[in-house]
Design an enzyme around this catalytic site. Sequence first.
Site, PDB file in Angstrom:
ATOM      1  CB  ALA A  61      -0.858  -0.009   1.259  1.00 17.71           C
ATOM      2  N   GLY A 100       0.522  -5.166   0.643  1.00 19.39           N
ATOM      3  CA  GLY A 100      -0.639  -5.172  -0.254  1.00 19.39           C
ATOM      4  C   GLY A 100      -0.314  -5.744  -1.615  1.00 19.39           C
ATOM      5  CD  GLU A 103      -2.701  -7.750   2.327  1.00 25.08           C
ATOM      6  OE1 GLU A 103      -3.359  -8.087   3.340  1.00 25.08           O
ATOM      7  OE2 GLU A 103      -2.385  -6.580   2.062  1.00 25.08           O
ATOM      8  CD  GLU A 123       1.432  -5.995   5.330  1.00 25.92           C
ATOM      9  OE1 GLU A 123       0.780  -5.939   4.265  1.00 25.92           O
ATOM     10  OE2 GLU A 123       2.292  -6.887   5.548  1.00 25.92           O
TER      11      GLU A 123
HETATM   12  N1  T1G Z   1       4.664   3.359   0.082  1.00 22.51           N
HETATM   13  C1  T1G Z   1       5.137   4.569  -0.282  1.00 22.51           C
HETATM   14  N2  T1G Z   1       6.439   4.819  -0.627  1.00 22.51           N
HETATM   15  C2  T1G Z   1       7.263   3.771  -0.607  1.00 22.51           C
HETATM   16  C3  T1G Z   1       6.845   2.469  -0.230  1.00 22.51           C
HETATM   17  C4  T1G Z   1       5.475   2.278   0.119  1.00 22.51           C
HETATM   18  N3  T1G Z   1       4.981   1.086   0.460  1.00 22.51           N
HETATM   19  N4  T1G Z   1       7.920   1.659  -0.295  1.00 22.51           N
HETATM   20  C5  T1G Z   1       8.951   2.418  -0.708  1.00 22.51           C
HETATM   21  N5  T1G Z   1       8.567   3.674  -0.885  1.00 22.51           N
HETATM   22  C6  T1G Z   1       9.402   4.787  -1.369  1.00 22.51           C
HETATM   23  C7  T1G Z   1      10.536   5.118  -0.409  1.00 22.51           C
HETATM   24  O1  T1G Z   1      10.125   6.010   0.580  1.00 22.51           O
HETATM   25  C8  T1G Z   1      11.560   5.739  -1.333  1.00 22.51           C
HETATM   26  O2  T1G Z   1      11.169   7.061  -1.571  1.00 22.51           O
HETATM   27  C9  T1G Z   1      11.379   4.959  -2.626  1.00 22.51           C
HETATM   28  O3  T1G Z   1      10.061   4.370  -2.537  1.00 22.51           O
HETATM   29  C10 T1G Z   1      12.367   3.868  -2.788  1.00 22.51           C
HETATM   30  O4  T1G Z   1      12.348   3.075  -1.624  1.00 22.51           O
HETATM   31  C11 T1G Z   1      -2.897  -3.287   3.145  1.00 22.51           C
HETATM   32  C12 T1G Z   1      -1.236  -1.661   4.493  1.00 22.51           C
HETATM   33  C13 T1G Z   1      10.244  -2.052  -1.770  1.00 22.51           C
HETATM   34  C14 T1G Z   1      12.111  -3.248  -0.721  1.00 22.51           C
HETATM   35  O5  T1G Z   1       6.475  -2.232   3.943  1.00 22.51           O
HETATM   36  O6  T1G Z   1      10.654  -2.327   1.892  1.00 22.51           O
HETATM   37  O7  T1G Z   1       0.865  -2.891   2.208  1.00 22.51           O
HETATM   38  O8  T1G Z   1      13.131   8.176  -0.602  1.00 22.51           O
HETATM   39  O9  T1G Z   1      14.743   3.495  -0.977  1.00 22.51           O
HETATM   40  O10 T1G Z   1      15.955   0.093  -1.245  1.00 22.51           O
HETATM   41  O11 T1G Z   1      -1.606  -4.961   3.959  1.00 22.51           O
HETATM   42  O12 T1G Z   1      11.167   0.291  -0.249  1.00 22.51           O
HETATM   43  O13 T1G Z   1      13.021   7.748  -3.050  1.00 22.51           O
HETATM   44  O14 T1G Z   1      11.461   9.430  -1.983  1.00 22.51           O
HETATM   45  O15 T1G Z   1      13.400   1.666   0.131  1.00 22.51           O
HETATM   46  O16 T1G Z   1      15.000  -0.410  -3.543  1.00 22.51           O
HETATM   47  C15 T1G Z   1       3.980  -2.844   3.070  1.00 22.51           C
HETATM   48  C16 T1G Z   1       8.229  -0.994   2.091  1.00 22.51           C
HETATM   49  C17 T1G Z   1       3.246  -1.569   3.163  1.00 22.51           C
HETATM   50  C18 T1G Z   1       7.473  -2.211   1.794  1.00 22.51           C
HETATM   51  C19 T1G Z   1      12.522  -1.208  -2.134  1.00 22.51           C
HETATM   52  N6  T1G Z   1       5.141  -2.667   2.241  1.00 22.51           N
HETATM   53  N7  T1G Z   1       9.261  -0.736   1.102  1.00 22.51           N
HETATM   54  O17 T1G Z   1      13.695  -0.938  -1.480  1.00 22.51           O
HETATM   55  O18 T1G Z   1      14.103   1.460  -2.261  1.00 22.51           O
HETATM   56  S1  T1G Z   1       1.868  -1.737   4.245  1.00 22.51           S
HETATM   57  C20 T1G Z   1       6.330  -2.370   2.757  1.00 22.51           C
HETATM   58  C21 T1G Z   1      10.419  -1.436   1.123  1.00 22.51           C
HETATM   59  C22 T1G Z   1       0.684  -2.584   3.327  1.00 22.51           C
HETATM   60  C23 T1G Z   1      -1.494  -3.781   3.278  1.00 22.51           C
HETATM   61  C24 T1G Z   1      -0.592  -2.907   4.067  1.00 22.51           C
HETATM   62  C25 T1G Z   1      11.455  -1.005   0.130  1.00 22.51           C
HETATM   63  C26 T1G Z   1      11.537  -1.900  -1.133  1.00 22.51           C
HETATM   64  P1  T1G Z   1      12.264   8.155  -1.808  1.00 22.51           P
HETATM   65  P2  T1G Z   1      13.726   2.443  -1.076  1.00 22.51           P
HETATM   66  P3  T1G Z   1      14.807   0.029  -2.162  1.00 22.51           P
END
Ligand code: T1G
Length: 686
Positions: A61, A100, A103, A123
């Site tokens: 998400a 998500g 999911e 999450e």
């Molecule tokens: N939402 C918004 N921005 C995100 C994002 C996300 N989920 N993930 C990464 N970014 C932005 C980050 O801030 C950065 O921005 C850029 O993308 C590159 O990220 C309903 C509610 C995917 C492994 O927890 O683990 O889904 O600094 O530097 O090293 O159940 O990002 O460039 O402006 O980390 O290549 C669950 C979180 C959400 C994954 C890539 N998902 N992201 O790593 O790049 S909760 C996560 C990561 C959810 C549902 C629930 C990593 C990555 P900027 P980066 P990277």
Amino acid sequence: MTVTIGRENAIAVVTVENPPVNALSQALRQALVNAVAELDADAAVKAVVLICAGRTFIAGADVSEFGKPPQPPHLPDVVASIESAKKPWVAAIHGSALGGGLEVALGCAWRVAVPSASLGLPEVKLGIIPGAGGTIRLPRLIGPAAAVDLVTSGSPVSAKKARELGLVDAVLEGDLRTGAIAFAIDVAEKSSPPPISDRVVPAVEAGFWESAEKAVAAKAKREVAPLRALAALRKASETDFASAMEFERETFLELRGSAQAAALRHVFFAERAALRPPELAGITPRDIRSAAVIGGGTMGAGIVAALRDAGLPVVLIERDEVAVERGLVNVRAIFAGSVKRGRITQSVADERMAGIIGGDDYGLLGDTDLVIEAVFEDLAVKRAVFETLSSVCRADAVLATNTSYLDPGAISEGVSYPERFLGLHFFSPAQIMKLLEIVPAERTAPDVLATGFALARLLGKIPVRAGICDGFIGNRILKVTRAQAERLLLSGATPSTVDAAMRVFGLPMGPFEAQDLGGLDIAAFQRKAARERGETPFAPVADRLCAIERFGQKTGGGWYDYQSGDRAPKPSETVAKIIAEEAAGRPQRVWDDAAIADAVLLSMVNEATRILEERVALRAADIDLVKIHGYGFPRWRGGPMHYAEARSLAEVVAVLEGLAADGLAEPPCEALRRAAQAGRFSALAE
Ligand code: T1G
């Protein structure tokens, strides 16, 4: 954000493009729902491939939307629409299918992935639980035990592991799009498996959930989300799909608004922002293809190991052959420990060691890109090292000191091309601790500073730029924290009650246990230097303990007593007697955990605000990262600055004023009062 629909004969290819990580923004959710409707209506389409452009499949998400009210279509509905689509959808996964994103893939009839893909539901690392059916569909697909591991740890699995678990149906070599279309053509002819939501969760043996709860609670400590995720998984295995979805959604929405989730989101974005600070935007770092470390002691050996873990060839320089061998033994021991803990294989450890040249000849450094000095913390000794480096290294080689207390500016006096010099303050053990304080000296060139940040990214460290002052950011706050903890001892608290209160707050250990572990002599050495500079560090009890050589665990006693072979701290009569003598005539009070935590933490915030005001740190979030990644501050509290802001800075000022009035803390500094008026620390930078 775009979602394009292509056609390969009877196979539709839905391509998602929402850089940087294809996060499920509202617009993307809507576009996916539209795509289902459009393709359901197209009789010529037999199956659908869902694939993403860019470096990754949907990474979850859009976390940046979490602070706002949720907008329809909500993700559970998006997943349900894909799951109930008339044509089978095949999720084609590369990069990270997380949260998500996974999911959505669980809503598809089939999942295929490239070998390098990773899949997970992280999450809980954001203080929430999956909110779109992850806790219900995953156990139905891979069984409760594997689902519990994946969901309560938040750690992703590789494509290979996902195949073993049945989380993906195939791992495809070669071009993903081509392979996924071929897979879709194949399954289009077959009957699709039942939707995961219609499947049942395999039964578990008696006591499964109870023992899982114990294991998860032990790991989660004070973090709330893992146990709530476990409750949702249990609900999913004990009730019908709809009730479990409702339970999951309620839990998700409740936790999304929680203080822990806000704190963990703050840290998530702070860590990402720290890697590319705006003040270095557009500045190209120098290339680092080779490195050297001067000094093979604990810190030097750890830095060598960190550089080797990142694949850099390293030269380890020591004063003579015996010391070189000792240094190599230290490095070898680090890798042996990693093999023992199963982090790397023996062949990897051998390969790591093979990339290290040990020697006492600085001439080996004639073509090295980066040299990090990690010798004894003595100004003259360090200056001598840099004098030699100045004469042997290339003019554009980056020279760095790992000093933790000396002034890098003073160390760099006499260095040729001083613009290439900076401080790189690693934390022990350097191959593990994620924090790297990057300390520019007065003449450090911007591209050299940028090189420090590039090195941090290469080493997988969290970089924080720190200005020059005694102790930079972290150790300066540590000094104040220790002095404040000692002040409480003179007003009725004991080392045990202070340490217990800080553990209750969430720290892995209290200030006195930590000193006994690290050794009281290190701080005594700094206090001596401070007094020679005319300062008056406050440590009446610690000074007396050091005077009788109570340096902590290594001398069998410090703030606590220790039996030989036993690291368990025991209250000490000797210490209690010294405290009573130093406290004589001072007002005493009864301290509860909350009051102790306030007195210690808010004094930390007070000093941190001074650091912000002096621009020794450029952002409050940087200070949070220093405390979390260098000093064990609980991540789920968001760091001291986030904690203070979330609590209200006005309240922080009021509590400090109360303590100061009783002589139990420093009064709030001017900058903290100003930040409190604005209600946020960022006002100090305006
Ligand atoms: N939402 C918004 N921005 C995100 C994002 C996300 N989920 N993930 C990464 N970014 C932005 C980050 O801030 C950065 O921005 C850029 O993308 C590159 O990220 C309903 C509610 C995917 C492994 O927890 O683990 O889904 O600094 O530097 O090293 O159940 O990002 O460039 O402006 O980390 O290549 C669950 C979180 C959400 C994954 C890539 N998902 N992201 O790593 O790049 S909760 C996560 C990561 C959810 C549902 C629930 C990593 C990555 P900027 P980066 P990277």
